[in-house]
Scaffold this active site. Structure first.
Site, PDB file in Angstrom:
ATOM      1  N   ASN A  10       0.850  -1.186   0.000  1.00 14.52           N
ATOM      2  CA  ASN A  10       0.000   0.000   0.000  1.00 14.52           C
ATOM      3  C   ASN A  10       0.889   1.240   0.000  1.00 14.52           C
ATOM      4  O   ASN A  10       1.604   1.512   0.967  1.00 14.52           O
ATOM      5  CB  ASN A  10      -0.907  -0.033   1.229  1.00 14.52           C
ATOM      6  CG  ASN A  10      -1.896   1.111   1.271  1.00 14.52           C
ATOM      7  OD1 ASN A  10      -1.536   2.253   1.083  1.00 14.52           O
ATOM      8  ND2 ASN A  10      -3.160   0.788   1.532  1.00 14.52           N
ATOM      9  N   GLU A  41      -1.880 -13.229   1.461  1.00 15.52           N
ATOM     10  CA  GLU A  41      -3.333 -13.335   1.604  1.00 15.52           C
ATOM     11  C   GLU A  41      -3.720 -13.078   3.050  1.00 15.52           C
ATOM     12  O   GLU A  41      -3.214 -13.725   3.970  1.00 15.52           O
ATOM     13  CB  GLU A  41      -3.807 -14.731   1.191  1.00 15.52           C
ATOM     14  CG  GLU A  41      -5.311 -14.906   1.262  1.00 15.52           C
ATOM     15  CD  GLU A  41      -5.747 -16.304   0.887  1.00 15.52           C
ATOM     16  OE1 GLU A  41      -6.946 -16.596   1.038  1.00 15.52           O
ATOM     17  OE2 GLU A  41      -4.889 -17.098   0.448  1.00 15.52           O
ATOM     18  N   ASP A  70      -1.538  -4.559  10.084  1.00 13.70           N
ATOM     19  CA  ASP A  70      -2.865  -4.571   9.488  1.00 13.70           C
ATOM     20  C   ASP A  70      -3.671  -3.530  10.219  1.00 13.70           C
ATOM     21  O   ASP A  70      -3.559  -3.385  11.446  1.00 13.70           O
ATOM     22  CB  ASP A  70      -3.531  -5.934   9.576  1.00 13.70           C
ATOM     23  CG  ASP A  70      -4.755  -6.013   8.671  1.00 13.70           C
ATOM     24  OD1 ASP A  70      -4.685  -5.514   7.538  1.00 13.70           O
ATOM     25  OD2 ASP A  70      -5.790  -6.562   9.097  1.00 13.70           O
ATOM     26  N   SER A  71      -4.447  -2.785   9.476  1.00  9.69           N
ATOM     27  CA  SER A  71      -5.190  -1.696  10.086  1.00  9.69           C
ATOM     28  C   SER A  71      -6.480  -1.481   9.333  1.00  9.69           C
ATOM     29  O   SER A  71      -6.643  -1.937   8.193  1.00  9.69           O
ATOM     30  CB  SER A  71      -4.357  -0.416  10.089  1.00  9.69           C
ATOM     31  OG  SER A  71      -3.896  -0.108   8.780  1.00  9.69           O
ATOM     32  N   TYR A 155     -10.057   5.965   4.163  1.00  5.16           N
ATOM     33  CA  TYR A 155     -11.215   6.630   4.769  1.00  5.16           C
ATOM     34  C   TYR A 155     -10.871   7.992   5.384  1.00  5.16           C
ATOM     35  O   TYR A 155     -11.745   8.646   5.971  1.00  5.16           O
ATOM     36  CB  TYR A 155     -11.812   5.725   5.863  1.00  5.16           C
ATOM     37  CG  TYR A 155     -12.321   4.404   5.357  1.00  5.16           C
ATOM     38  CD1 TYR A 155     -13.583   4.290   4.780  1.00  5.16           C
ATOM     39  CD2 TYR A 155     -11.538   3.254   5.456  1.00  5.16           C
ATOM     40  CE1 TYR A 155     -14.043   3.066   4.317  1.00  5.16           C
ATOM     41  CE2 TYR A 155     -11.990   2.026   4.996  1.00  5.16           C
ATOM     42  CZ  TYR A 155     -13.247   1.944   4.428  1.00  5.16           C
ATOM     43  OH  TYR A 155     -13.707   0.736   3.965  1.00  5.16           O
ATOM     44  N   LYS A 176      -0.753  14.298  11.606  1.00  9.96           N
ATOM     45  CA  LYS A 176      -1.482  13.024  11.544  1.00  9.96           C
ATOM     46  C   LYS A 176      -0.649  11.905  12.146  1.00  9.96           C
ATOM     47  O   LYS A 176      -1.164  11.065  12.898  1.00  9.96           O
ATOM     48  CB  LYS A 176      -1.852  12.690  10.103  1.00  9.96           C
ATOM     49  CG  LYS A 176      -2.602  11.368   9.981  1.00  9.96           C
ATOM     50  CD  LYS A 176      -2.774  10.917   8.550  1.00  9.96           C
ATOM     51  CE  LYS A 176      -3.370   9.519   8.499  1.00  9.96           C
ATOM     52  NZ  LYS A 176      -3.443   8.961   7.144  1.00  9.96           N
ATOM     53  N   HIS A 181      -3.326   5.937  14.587  1.00 10.79           N
ATOM     54  CA  HIS A 181      -3.222   4.561  15.057  1.00 10.79           C
ATOM     55  C   HIS A 181      -1.898   3.935  14.640  1.00 10.79           C
ATOM     56  O   HIS A 181      -1.235   3.259  15.421  1.00 10.79           O
ATOM     57  CB  HIS A 181      -4.389   3.745  14.500  1.00 10.79           C
ATOM     58  CG  HIS A 181      -4.541   3.841  13.004  1.00 10.79           C
ATOM     59  ND1 HIS A 181      -4.608   5.043  12.325  1.00 10.79           N
ATOM     60  CD2 HIS A 181      -4.626   2.875  12.046  1.00 10.79           C
ATOM     61  CE1 HIS A 181      -4.731   4.809  11.029  1.00 10.79           C
ATOM     62  NE2 HIS A 181      -4.745   3.507  10.834  1.00 10.79           N
ATOM     63  N   ARG A 182      -1.511   4.179  13.379  1.00 13.29           N
ATOM     64  CA  ARG A 182      -0.265   3.598  12.878  1.00 13.29           C
ATOM     65  C   ARG A 182       0.935   4.236  13.568  1.00 13.29           C
ATOM     66  O   ARG A 182       1.913   3.556  13.904  1.00 13.29           O
ATOM     67  CB  ARG A 182      -0.183   3.770  11.364  1.00 13.29           C
ATOM     68  CG  ARG A 182       0.932   2.956  10.714  1.00 13.29           C
ATOM     69  CD  ARG A 182       0.784   2.920   9.207  1.00 13.29           C
ATOM     70  NE  ARG A 182      -0.446   2.229   8.823  1.00 13.29           N
ATOM     71  CZ  ARG A 182      -1.523   2.838   8.322  1.00 13.29           C
ATOM     72  NH1 ARG A 182      -1.518   4.129   8.110  1.00 13.29           N
ATOM     73  NH2 ARG A 182      -2.599   2.145   8.026  1.00 13.29           N
TER      74      ARG A 182
END
Length: 204
Positions: A10, A41, A70-71, A155, A176, A181-182
């Site tokens: 990503n 996967e 993963d988020s 989002y 940010k 969260h990250r």
């Protein structure tokens, strides 16, 4: 000097991770160096499951210590959805526009004060076939109908942060990262990595 693979395809997430790790003394590698590797996967039931799955997948295939996360978004009025399905909420992987349309439509009858939500991140650091470290982070907000801002991805344009008066996509990237969260999960992870490598005598 220790080398660690940042395991994500990503682009938006990679930019955030690289910005947060730029001042660390570790050598950070990326999946761009391994173009022939398939994408892991994500079949886990939780963010933590998927973080472990991805970290183990890439660590065993590259031979590098690997950091994966993963988020996703949890909306209380939707029972925690989209959750682990955040990237493919509308059916197609990483179709941000479609995901956001579905999210707004699902909340059409929900008043703003009840649109509480959070981004959640789970991180896993793997060496070989061993999960060595795990951390988590959250970022609280509300979901708004009208997208605002051009920063971030996913989002972010619909994720309103009340104490700032901005959506996540309106926040400057540096701000940010201090709130997200990250950012929270990675700051904790970096502290634990420093302690791990110092104990081994390999911290630069």
């Amino acid at each position: 000097m220790p080398e660690i693979l940042l395991a994500t395809h990503n682009a938006g997430k990679l930019r955030e991770l690289q910005a947060l790790t730029v001042d660390t003394p570790l050598v950070w590698r990326t999946l761009l160096e391994f173009p022939d590797l398939p994408e892991a996967e994500e079949y886990g039931a939780t963010f933590a499951d998927n973080a472990r799955i991805k970290a183990l997948f890439y660590a065993t295939r590259t031979g590098l210590p690997t950091l994966a996360d993963d988020s996703g978004l949890e909306v209380d009025a939707l029972g925690g959805a989209p959750g682990v399905h955040s990237a493919r909420y509308a059916g197609r992987q990483r179709d941000d526009a479609a995901n956001n349309r579905k999210l707004v439509a699902a909340l059409a009858t929900v008043p703003l004060p009840l649109r509480t939500a959070r981004f959640r991140c789970a991180m896993a650091f793997v060496e070989g076939t061993t999960v060595v470290l795990e951390t988590t982070g959250t970022f609280e907000g509300l979901i708004v109908d009208t997208p605002r801002g051009t920063h971030g991805f996913g989002y972010d344009p619909h994720f309103f942060v009340p104490e700032t008066g901005c959506t996540s996509a309106e926040l400057p990237p540096a701000e940010k990262n201090t709130r997200s969260h990250r950012g929270a999960a990675l700051r904790t992870m970096l502290g634990e990595l420093a302690a791990l490598y110092r104990a081994r005598g390999t911290w630069p």
